[in-house]
Design a protein around this motif. Structure first.
Motif, PDB file in Angstrom:
ATOM      1  N   PRO A 252       0.813  -1.237  -0.074  1.00  0.00           N
ATOM      2  CA  PRO A 252      -0.136  -0.031   0.018  1.00  0.00           C
ATOM      3  C   PRO A 252       0.799   1.168  -0.042  1.00  0.00           C
ATOM      4  CG  PRO A 252      -0.084  -1.156   2.197  1.00  0.00           C
ATOM      5  CD  PRO A 252       0.804  -1.823   1.223  1.00  0.00           C
ATOM      6  N   LEU A 253       0.521   2.241  -0.519  1.00  0.00           N
ATOM      7  CA  LEU A 253       1.129   3.412  -0.757  1.00  0.00           C
ATOM      8  C   LEU A 253       0.719   4.266   0.599  1.00  0.00           C
ATOM      9  CD1 LEU A 253       2.675   5.404  -2.625  1.00  0.00           C
ATOM     10  CD2 LEU A 253       0.431   6.641  -3.164  1.00  0.00           C
ATOM     11  N   ALA A 254       1.996   5.007   1.029  1.00  0.00           N
ATOM     12  CA  ALA A 254       1.879   5.695   2.253  1.00  0.00           C
ATOM     13  C   ALA A 254       1.309   7.257   1.993  1.00  0.00           C
ATOM     14  CB  ALA A 254       3.254   5.907   2.840  1.00  0.00           C
ATOM     15  N   ALA A 255       0.019   7.201   1.632  1.00  0.00           N
ATOM     16  CA  ALA A 255      -0.836   8.512   1.491  1.00  0.00           C
ATOM     17  C   ALA A 255      -1.052   9.093   2.715  1.00  0.00           C
ATOM     18  CB  ALA A 255      -2.101   8.082   0.317  1.00  0.00           C
ATOM     19  N   ARG A 256      -1.483  10.578   2.671  1.00  0.00           N
ATOM     20  CA  ARG A 256      -1.921  11.376   3.508  1.00  0.00           C
ATOM     21  C   ARG A 256      -3.367  10.740   4.152  1.00  0.00           C
ATOM     22  NH1 ARG A 256      -5.008  15.770   5.372  1.00  0.00           N
ATOM     23  NH2 ARG A 256      -3.787  17.254   6.587  1.00  0.00           N
ATOM     24  N   PRO A 257      -3.365  10.509   5.411  1.00  0.00           N
ATOM     25  CA  PRO A 257      -4.896   9.970   5.926  1.00  0.00           C
ATOM     26  C   PRO A 257      -5.959  11.183   6.243  1.00  0.00           C
ATOM     27  CG  PRO A 257      -3.153   9.955   7.455  1.00  0.00           C
ATOM     28  CD  PRO A 257      -2.333  10.251   6.503  1.00  0.00           C
ATOM     29  N   ARG A 258      -6.911  10.901   6.390  1.00  0.00           N
ATOM     30  CA  ARG A 258      -7.666  12.143   6.772  1.00  0.00           C
ATOM     31  C   ARG A 258      -7.289  12.528   8.197  1.00  0.00           C
ATOM     32  NH1 ARG A 258     -12.273  12.953   9.718  1.00  0.00           N
ATOM     33  NH2 ARG A 258     -13.817  14.655   8.991  1.00  0.00           N
ATOM     34  N   ILE A 259      -7.011  13.866   8.264  1.00  0.00           N
ATOM     35  CA  ILE A 259      -6.644  14.359   9.500  1.00  0.00           C
ATOM     36  C   ILE A 259      -7.707  15.669  10.017  1.00  0.00           C
ATOM     37  CG2 ILE A 259      -4.857  15.806  10.855  1.00  0.00           C
ATOM     38  CD1 ILE A 259      -2.767  14.195   9.054  1.00  0.00           C
ATOM     39  N   VAL A 260      -8.079  15.506  11.152  1.00  0.00           N
ATOM     40  CA  VAL A 260      -9.032  16.780  11.721  1.00  0.00           C
ATOM     41  C   VAL A 260      -8.058  17.562  12.434  1.00  0.00           C
ATOM     42  CG1 VAL A 260     -10.976  17.232  13.146  1.00  0.00           C
ATOM     43  CG2 VAL A 260     -10.897  15.106  11.991  1.00  0.00           C
ATOM     44  N   GLN A 261      -8.233  19.009  12.165  1.00  0.00           N
ATOM     45  CA  GLN A 261      -7.499  19.884  12.539  1.00  0.00           C
ATOM     46  C   GLN A 261      -7.895  20.284  14.186  1.00  0.00           C
ATOM     47  OE1 GLN A 261      -4.668  20.566  11.469  1.00  0.00           O
ATOM     48  NE2 GLN A 261      -4.641  19.326   9.531  1.00  0.00           N
ATOM     49  N   ARG A 262      -7.366  20.250  14.868  1.00  0.00           N
ATOM     50  CA  ARG A 262      -8.196  20.643  16.478  1.00  0.00           C
ATOM     51  C   ARG A 262      -6.931  21.072  17.263  1.00  0.00           C
ATOM     52  NH1 ARG A 262     -11.966  20.631  15.213  1.00  0.00           N
ATOM     53  NH2 ARG A 262     -13.330  18.736  15.936  1.00  0.00           N
ATOM     54  N   PRO A 263      -6.300  22.593  16.565  1.00  0.00           N
ATOM     55  CA  PRO A 263      -5.215  22.892  17.499  1.00  0.00           C
ATOM     56  C   PRO A 263      -5.186  23.509  18.817  1.00  0.00           C
ATOM     57  CG  PRO A 263      -6.115  24.629  15.813  1.00  0.00           C
ATOM     58  CD  PRO A 263      -6.973  23.284  15.604  1.00  0.00           C
ATOM     59  N   ILE A 264      -4.457  23.181  19.745  1.00  0.00           N
ATOM     60  CA  ILE A 264      -4.286  23.601  21.070  1.00  0.00           C
ATOM     61  C   ILE A 264      -3.810  24.966  21.081  1.00  0.00           C
ATOM     62  CG2 ILE A 264      -4.242  21.337  22.235  1.00  0.00           C
ATOM     63  CD1 ILE A 264      -1.045  21.999  22.582  1.00  0.00           C
TER      64      ILE A 264
ATOM     65  N   TYR B   2      -6.481  13.431  15.082  1.00  0.00           N
ATOM     66  CA  TYR B   2      -6.474  14.850  15.341  1.00  0.00           C
ATOM     67  C   TYR B   2      -5.229  15.398  15.239  1.00  0.00           C
ATOM     68  CZ  TYR B   2     -11.318  13.777  17.093  1.00  0.00           C
ATOM     69  OH  TYR B   2     -12.566  13.540  17.197  1.00  0.00           O
ATOM     70  N   GLN B   3      -4.760  16.683  14.919  1.00  0.00           N
ATOM     71  CA  GLN B   3      -3.793  17.193  14.809  1.00  0.00           C
ATOM     72  C   GLN B   3      -3.713  18.461  15.790  1.00  0.00           C
ATOM     73  OE1 GLN B   3      -1.826  18.436  11.219  1.00  0.00           O
ATOM     74  NE2 GLN B   3       0.098  19.178  12.284  1.00  0.00           N
ATOM     75  N   LEU B   4      -2.811  18.521  16.708  1.00  0.00           N
ATOM     76  CA  LEU B   4      -2.949  19.434  17.656  1.00  0.00           C
ATOM     77  C   LEU B   4      -2.001  20.691  17.505  1.00  0.00           C
ATOM     78  CD1 LEU B   4      -4.607  17.283  18.975  1.00  0.00           C
ATOM     79  CD2 LEU B   4      -3.664  17.897  21.270  1.00  0.00           C
ATOM     80  N   VAL B   5      -0.792  20.273  17.080  1.00  0.00           N
ATOM     81  CA  VAL B   5       0.276  21.235  16.900  1.00  0.00           C
ATOM     82  C   VAL B   5       0.787  21.171  15.497  1.00  0.00           C
ATOM     83  CG1 VAL B   5       2.640  21.830  17.985  1.00  0.00           C
ATOM     84  CG2 VAL B   5       0.611  21.059  19.292  1.00  0.00           C
ATOM     85  N   ALA B   6       1.302  22.335  15.202  1.00  0.00           N
ATOM     86  CA  ALA B   6       1.825  22.623  13.834  1.00  0.00           C
ATOM     87  C   ALA B   6       3.369  21.379  13.910  1.00  0.00           C
ATOM     88  CB  ALA B   6       2.275  23.742  13.190  1.00  0.00           C
ATOM     89  N   LEU B   7       3.714  20.801  12.678  1.00  0.00           N
ATOM     90  CA  LEU B   7       4.736  20.061  12.494  1.00  0.00           C
ATOM     91  C   LEU B   7       5.879  20.926  12.640  1.00  0.00           C
ATOM     92  CD1 LEU B   7       3.575  17.369  10.447  1.00  0.00           C
ATOM     93  CD2 LEU B   7       4.208  17.041  12.924  1.00  0.00           C
ATOM     94  N   ASN B   8       6.045  22.088  12.496  1.00  0.00           N
ATOM     95  CA  ASN B   8       7.232  22.881  12.613  1.00  0.00           C
ATOM     96  C   ASN B   8       7.411  23.552  14.068  1.00  0.00           C
ATOM     97  OD1 ASN B   8       5.333  24.808  12.355  1.00  0.00           O
ATOM     98  ND2 ASN B   8       6.724  26.001  11.035  1.00  0.00           N
TER      99      ASN B   8
END
Length: 276
Positions: free
Chosen positions: A82-94, A170-176
């Motif tokens: 399988p290809l490592a595609a971007r999964p569905r991510i819900v943005q919920r920043p702290i 859920y993504q809580l913090v930007a990756l940078n």
């Protein structure tokens, strides 16, 4: 009255510090009961605006087709993988305001000799579990920028992602931005928390562990991270990227996701091929 809910949040913070393990790697994890709600916290207009801008802030990702390490992330032959595609991510920043950024910069100076709160070119992905029962309880703990109950430092603990029991990412913090999730690796590691109290229960939830694997495989390819550098929190001291300037913390780690528990997870992640 709201006092019971407040007490539950405090107890959950203690559980996160103890369950995302103590230095005692063999101790059985325990935690106070978390709120039973499984829905995400109500989102304010400010949070919606932050969510819209969260991915735009991630300017440090190399092109996924150009690995930057001597150990390429792209697996060998096997087009059927399988290809490592971007999964569905819900943005919920702290909240990650100027105060928290300044605290993160001061933490990085103390622990890594870096005058920055930025996470630049991550080399490691660390898997954790929350020692709680809901995304809401984890979110509220990470959003509260208060000294943690274990090391009593600022900023408060956090992770870049939380994967809920039903597989919602859920993504809580930007990756940078750096997050405080693993002593000795916060300057170079992406942190992923899984809602749950033990590795076994997470491994037994197909939707959740499947989402963890897909998210980790995508991040690994995006940042050209070697499969051997996808680790559990309990493996942190064995990482070649581990670095800690505070002498008292150089052997500090937690009990979640031991090498034995991570072995089948890494095997599943390794099945995914990176985009050509």
């Amino acid at each position: 009255m709201r006092r019971p809910a407040a007490i539950a949040v405090v107890l959950l913070a203690i559980a996160l510090a103890a369950g995302c393990g103590r230095e005692d790697r063999t101790a059985t994890q325990t935690a106070a009961p978390a709120p039973t709600a499984t829905t995400a916290p109500e989102v304010s207009e400010a949070e919606r605006n932050a969510a819209r801008n969260l991915e735009d802030a991630e300017g440090n990702a190399p092109d996924a087709t150009t690995p930057t390490t001597s150990q390429p992330a792209t697996p060998g032959p096997g087009a059927s993988r399988p290809l490592a595609a971007r999964p569905r991510i819900v943005q919920r920043p702290i909240p990650f305001d100027a105060k928290r950024r300044d605290e993160m910069r001061a933490y990085a100076r103390r622990h890594y000799g870096l005058d920055s709160f930025r996470l630049q070119g991550p080399k490691v992905i660390v898997e954790h579990y929350t020692a709680g029962d809901s995304f809401r309880s984890a979110y509220e703990t990470f959003a509260r920028d208060v000294p943690d109950v274990e090391l009593h430092e600022l900023p408060g603990v956090c992770a870049h992602f939380v994967v809920d029991k039903d597989g919602t990412i859920y993504q809580l913090v930007a990756l940078n931005n750096m997050c405080r999730h693993t002593v000795g690796l916060n300057d170079t590691a992406i942190g992923i928390e899984h809602v749950g109290r033990r590795a076994r229960e997470i491994l037994d939830r197909p939707a959740q562990i499947g989402a963890v694997v897909r998210l980790t495989a995508w991040l690994r390819c995006r940042y050209a991270i070697a499969l051997t550098d996808v680790i559990g929190h309990n493996e942190s001291l064995s990482s070649p990227y581990h670095h800690e300037d505070v002498a008292a913390l150089r052997r500090q780690t937690h009990g979640d996701w031991t090498r034995a528990e991570m072995t089948p997870v890494r095997a599943r992640i390794g099945r995914y091929r990176c985009p050509a």
